[in-house]
Scaffold this motif. Structure first.
Motif, PDB file in Angstrom:
ATOM      1  N   LYS A  82       0.838  -1.206   0.000  1.00 10.92           N
ATOM      2  CA  LYS A  82       0.000   0.000   0.000  1.00 10.92           C
ATOM      3  C   LYS A  82       0.875   1.258   0.000  1.00 10.92           C
ATOM      4  CE  LYS A  82      -3.786   2.165   2.585  1.00 10.92           C
ATOM      5  NZ  LYS A  82      -4.649   2.044   3.769  1.00 10.92           N
ATOM      6  N   ALA A  83       1.943   1.248   0.785  1.00 10.17           N
ATOM      7  CA  ALA A  83       2.842   2.404   0.837  1.00 10.17           C
ATOM      8  C   ALA A  83       3.482   2.653  -0.522  1.00 10.17           C
ATOM      9  CB  ALA A  83       3.921   2.192   1.898  1.00 10.17           C
TER      10      ALA A  83
ATOM     11  N   GLU B 116       2.296   1.997  -3.450  1.00  9.91           N
ATOM     12  CA  GLU B 116       1.300   2.608  -4.337  1.00  9.91           C
ATOM     13  C   GLU B 116       1.108   4.083  -4.001  1.00  9.91           C
ATOM     14  OE1 GLU B 116       0.242   1.094  -7.086  1.00  9.91           O
ATOM     15  OE2 GLU B 116       1.562  -0.512  -6.392  1.00  9.91           O
ATOM     16  N   TRP B 117       1.063   4.415  -2.713  1.00  9.28           N
ATOM     17  CA  TRP B 117       0.904   5.809  -2.286  1.00  9.28           C
ATOM     18  C   TRP B 117       2.081   6.633  -2.763  1.00  9.28           C
ATOM     19  CZ3 TRP B 117       2.756   9.926   0.544  1.00  9.28           C
ATOM     20  CH2 TRP B 117       1.823  10.875   0.986  1.00  9.28           C
ATOM     21  N   TYR B 118       3.310   6.139  -2.553  1.00  5.30           N
ATOM     22  CA  TYR B 118       4.493   6.891  -2.959  1.00  5.30           C
ATOM     23  C   TYR B 118       4.555   7.058  -4.477  1.00  5.30           C
ATOM     24  CZ  TYR B 118       6.165   6.365   1.853  1.00  5.30           C
ATOM     25  OH  TYR B 118       6.297   6.418   3.216  1.00  5.30           O
TER      26      TYR B 118
ATOM     27  N   GLU C  89       1.793   7.084  -6.623  1.00  7.64           N
ATOM     28  CA  GLU C  89       0.706   7.981  -7.028  1.00  7.64           C
ATOM     29  C   GLU C  89       0.920   9.411  -6.560  1.00  7.64           C
ATOM     30  OE1 GLU C  89      -3.330   6.848  -6.168  1.00  7.64           O
ATOM     31  OE2 GLU C  89      -2.888   4.751  -6.635  1.00  7.64           O
ATOM     32  N   VAL C  90       1.330   9.559  -5.321  1.00 12.13           N
ATOM     33  CA  VAL C  90       1.371  10.884  -4.706  1.00 12.13           C
ATOM     34  C   VAL C  90       2.705  11.588  -4.919  1.00 12.13           C
ATOM     35  CG1 VAL C  90       1.166  12.123  -2.517  1.00 12.13           C
ATOM     36  CG2 VAL C  90      -0.370  10.208  -3.014  1.00 12.13           C
TER      37      VAL C  90
ATOM     38  N   ALA D 278      -4.173  13.234  -0.412  1.00 12.62           N
ATOM     39  CA  ALA D 278      -4.055  11.783  -0.248  1.00 12.62           C
ATOM     40  C   ALA D 278      -3.846  11.365   1.206  1.00 12.62           C
ATOM     41  CB  ALA D 278      -2.916  11.257  -1.117  1.00 12.62           C
TER      42      ALA D 278
ATOM     43  N   ASP E 212       3.470  11.465   6.225  1.00 10.80           N
ATOM     44  CA  ASP E 212       2.692  10.609   5.329  1.00 10.80           C
ATOM     45  C   ASP E 212       1.861   9.613   6.145  1.00 10.80           C
ATOM     46  OD1 ASP E 212       4.137   8.171   5.817  1.00 10.80           O
ATOM     47  OD2 ASP E 212       5.514   8.558   4.169  1.00 10.80           O
TER      48      ASP E 212
END
Length: 158
Positions: free
Chosen positions: A27-28, A30-32, A34-35, A104, A126
């Motif tokens: 999940k992290a 994907e966040w890094y 995308e964001v 986000a 974050d």
């Protein structure tokens, strides 16, 4: 020690790659991506759906993510209640990156504002417990001026 006295180590170190531990590395990652615009270059999964390593690149800098493994003493900031680490990311469009991070789920620790060292700079936390300095270089400031201003802020003489 002056800048002229600082030399590379005789060992010939080529790079420094932070390895950070997060809760839910998938999940992290994907966040890094995308964001913060990271590029993923590889994963090393382990049984149970966790990752020993996810290789992310932020421009020319790599950061390795790993899941926390509490039984092995590998803890994320969420498990220990904070992190002493601050990751610094410089970009050409910090305001857009800043807004994307806030939208986000990042929390503002220091608002985005121009700093005396010549950067537009702010700090976020974050959703995985890491502090990030997000910055955009605006202008060059002589090191003597930075030292003088820092001394006036933090006390003492430059």
């Amino acid at each position: 020690m002056t800048q002229a006295e600082i030399q590379a180590t005789t060992e010939g170190i080529d790079t420094l790659t932070p390895h950070i531990v997060v809760r839910d590395a998938g999940k992290a990652a994907e966040w890094y991506k995308e964001v913060l615009g990271a590029e993923e270059r590889g994963r090393v999964p382990v049984p149970g759906g966790k990752f020993m390593q996810i290789e992310l690149w932020f421009g020319n800098s790599a950061v390795m993510l790993a899941d926390e493994f509490l039984d092995a003493g590998i803890f994320s900031p969420l498990a220990i209640g904070g992190t002493p680490v601050v990751l610094h990311l410089t970009t050409k469009k910090v305001e857009a990156l800043w807004q994307r991070a806030i939208d986000a789920g990042a929390v503002i620790l220091q608002p985005l504002q121009e700093q005396f060292w010549g950067d537009l700079h702010g700090q976020i936390l974050d959703p995985f417990g890491y502090r990030w300095n997000l910055a955009q270089h605006l202008r060059d400031v002589p090191s003597e001026e930075i030292a003088r201003i820092a001394a006036s802020i933090f006390g003492g003489q430059a």
